[in-house]
Design a protein around this motif. Structure first.
Motif, short mmCIF file in Angstrom:
data_model
loop_
_atom_site.label_atom_id
_atom_site.label_comp_id
_atom_site.label_asym_id
_atom_site.label_seq_id
_atom_site.Cartn_x
_atom_site.Cartn_y
_atom_site.Cartn_z
N GLY A 50 0.81 -1.21 0.00
CA GLY A 50 0.00 0.00 0.00
C GLY A 50 0.84 1.26 0.00
N ASP A 51 2.14 1.12 0.29
CA ASP A 51 3.06 2.26 0.26
C ASP A 51 3.76 2.26 -1.09
OD1 ASP A 51 5.10 4.09 0.46
OD2 ASP A 51 5.84 3.36 2.40
N ARG A 52 3.37 3.19 -1.96
CA ARG A 52 3.87 3.19 -3.34
C ARG A 52 5.29 3.75 -3.46
NH1 ARG A 52 1.13 0.53 -6.97
NH2 ARG A 52 1.83 1.96 -8.58
N THR A 53 5.90 4.10 -2.32
CA THR A 53 7.31 4.52 -2.38
C THR A 53 8.26 3.36 -2.10
OG1 THR A 53 7.57 5.13 -0.04
CG2 THR A 53 6.64 6.80 -1.50
N ARG A 54 7.74 2.16 -1.91
CA ARG A 54 8.62 1.03 -1.53
C ARG A 54 9.31 0.42 -2.75
NH1 ARG A 54 7.62 -1.48 3.30
NH2 ARG A 54 9.57 -2.54 2.86
N HIS A 55 10.06 1.23 -3.44
CA HIS A 55 10.86 0.78 -4.58
C HIS A 55 12.20 0.27 -4.06
CE1 HIS A 55 8.65 3.74 -7.54
NE2 HIS A 55 7.82 2.98 -6.86
N PRO A 56 12.76 -0.78 -4.70
CA PRO A 56 14.01 -1.34 -4.18
C PRO A 56 15.18 -0.35 -4.23
CG PRO A 56 13.45 -2.31 -6.32
CD PRO A 56 12.26 -1.53 -5.85
N GLU A 57 15.22 0.50 -5.25
CA GLU A 57 16.35 1.43 -5.36
C GLU A 57 16.33 2.46 -4.24
OE1 GLU A 57 13.95 0.94 -7.62
OE2 GLU A 57 14.79 0.63 -9.62
N PHE A 58 15.12 2.84 -3.82
CA PHE A 58 14.96 3.78 -2.70
C PHE A 58 15.43 3.11 -1.41
CE2 PHE A 58 11.60 6.88 -0.72
CZ PHE A 58 12.61 7.69 -0.27
N GLU A 59 15.03 1.83 -1.23
CA GLU A 59 15.44 1.09 -0.03
C GLU A 59 16.97 0.96 0.02
OE1 GLU A 59 13.27 0.07 2.31
OE2 GLU A 59 11.46 0.57 1.17
N LEU A 60 17.59 0.68 -1.13
CA LEU A 60 19.05 0.50 -1.14
C LEU A 60 19.76 1.82 -0.87
CD1 LEU A 60 19.61 -2.00 -4.10
CD2 LEU A 60 19.45 -2.47 -1.64
N ALA A 61 19.21 2.93 -1.35
CA ALA A 61 19.81 4.23 -1.06
C ALA A 61 19.79 4.50 0.44
CB ALA A 61 19.07 5.33 -1.83
N ARG A 62 18.65 4.23 1.07
CA ARG A 62 18.56 4.49 2.51
C ARG A 62 19.42 3.51 3.30
NH1 ARG A 62 12.41 6.10 3.83
NH2 ARG A 62 13.44 7.38 5.39
N TRP A 63 19.47 2.24 2.83
CA TRP A 63 20.34 1.26 3.49
C TRP A 63 21.79 1.73 3.43
CZ3 TRP A 63 24.64 -1.57 2.58
CH2 TRP A 63 24.91 -2.63 3.47
N SER A 64 22.20 2.22 2.27
CA SER A 64 23.60 2.63 2.10
C SER A 64 23.93 3.84 2.97
CB SER A 64 23.89 2.92 0.63
OG SER A 64 23.34 4.16 0.23
N ALA A 65 22.97 4.72 3.15
CA ALA A 65 23.21 5.88 4.01
C ALA A 65 23.42 5.46 5.46
CB ALA A 65 22.04 6.86 3.91
N ALA A 66 22.75 4.38 5.87
CA ALA A 66 22.84 3.91 7.25
C ALA A 66 24.07 3.05 7.49
CB ALA A 66 21.58 3.12 7.61
N HIS A 67 24.57 2.38 6.46
CA HIS A 67 25.59 1.34 6.66
C HIS A 67 26.94 1.60 6.00
CE1 HIS A 67 21.78 -0.83 7.50
NE2 HIS A 67 22.50 -1.39 8.43
N LEU A 68 27.02 2.53 5.07
CA LEU A 68 28.27 2.72 4.33
C LEU A 68 28.82 4.13 4.56
CD1 LEU A 68 27.33 1.15 0.84
CD2 LEU A 68 28.40 0.01 2.82
N THR A 69 30.14 4.27 4.42
CA THR A 69 30.76 5.59 4.45
C THR A 69 30.50 6.29 3.12
OG1 THR A 69 32.84 4.86 3.48
CG2 THR A 69 32.63 4.65 5.89
N PRO A 70 30.68 7.61 3.08
CA PRO A 70 30.52 8.30 1.80
C PRO A 70 31.43 7.73 0.72
CG PRO A 70 30.54 9.89 3.58
CD PRO A 70 30.87 8.55 4.20
#
Ligand SMILES: [Zn+2]
Length: 163
Positions: A50-70
């Motif tokens: 029901g959440d139309r923003t749940r695209h995989p590329e969006f999830e991976l961007a947010r995952w990378s912000a939480a887990h990876l260095t710049p």
């Protein structure tokens, strides 16, 4: 240039897209690969929640912000079954991720969906570089295009699928 040793990542994206379809979601899958070639994270579309923003590329961007260095983000590559939509392209650029390799372009997908009679999306199908001009983008990759076309046809015409 997409190298032959990158094709397994794209094959995995197609598998994830098929998993999404099996779960009642639109067939999109993406894989985040670090500089050394390790798969760091992967996801598929989850908009059936029901959440139309749940695209995989969006999830991976947010995952990378939480887990990876710049630096790790800049050196990473996102492989994906379909070119990022404007929302995901923006997220990718805002977190400073590196290269994108996609199987199917936004224009190709738009043509397919038009042929299937799918109503236009509420967001324009801009290319990644129209949204994020500094990102290196490669695709389409024709080796997997027919598989992706079949998955989209099944999603939009399959009797057991909604949408
Ligand atoms: Zn998206």
């Amino acid at each position: 240039m997409v190298k032959s040793d990158e094709l397994p990542y794209l094959r995995r994206c197609v598998e994830l897209a098929a998993e999404a379809l099996a779960a009642g979601d639109e067939p999109f899958g993406s894989v985040l690969v670090g500089e050394g070639g390790a798969v760091l994270a992967e996801d598929h579309n989850r908009v059936a929640s029901g959440d139309r923003t749940r695209h995989p590329e969006f999830e991976l961007a947010r995952w990378s912000a939480a887990h990876l260095t710049p630096e790790q983000r800049a050196a990473a590559t996102v492989y994906t079954s379909g070119e990022h939509c404007p929302m995901c392209a923006a997220a990718h650029a805002w977190v400073g991720l590196g290269r994108i390799v996609y199987v199917v372009s936004a224009r190709q997908l738009t043509d397919w969906l038009d042929e299937l009679g799918v109503p236009a999306a509420p967001v324009r199908p801009l290319s990644v570089n129209e949204v994020a001009p500094g990102v290196t983008v490669e695709g389409p990759v024709p080796e997997f295009a027919e598989q992706m076309h079949a998955l989209h046809r099944r999603f939009h015409t399959g009797s057991t699928q909604q949408g």
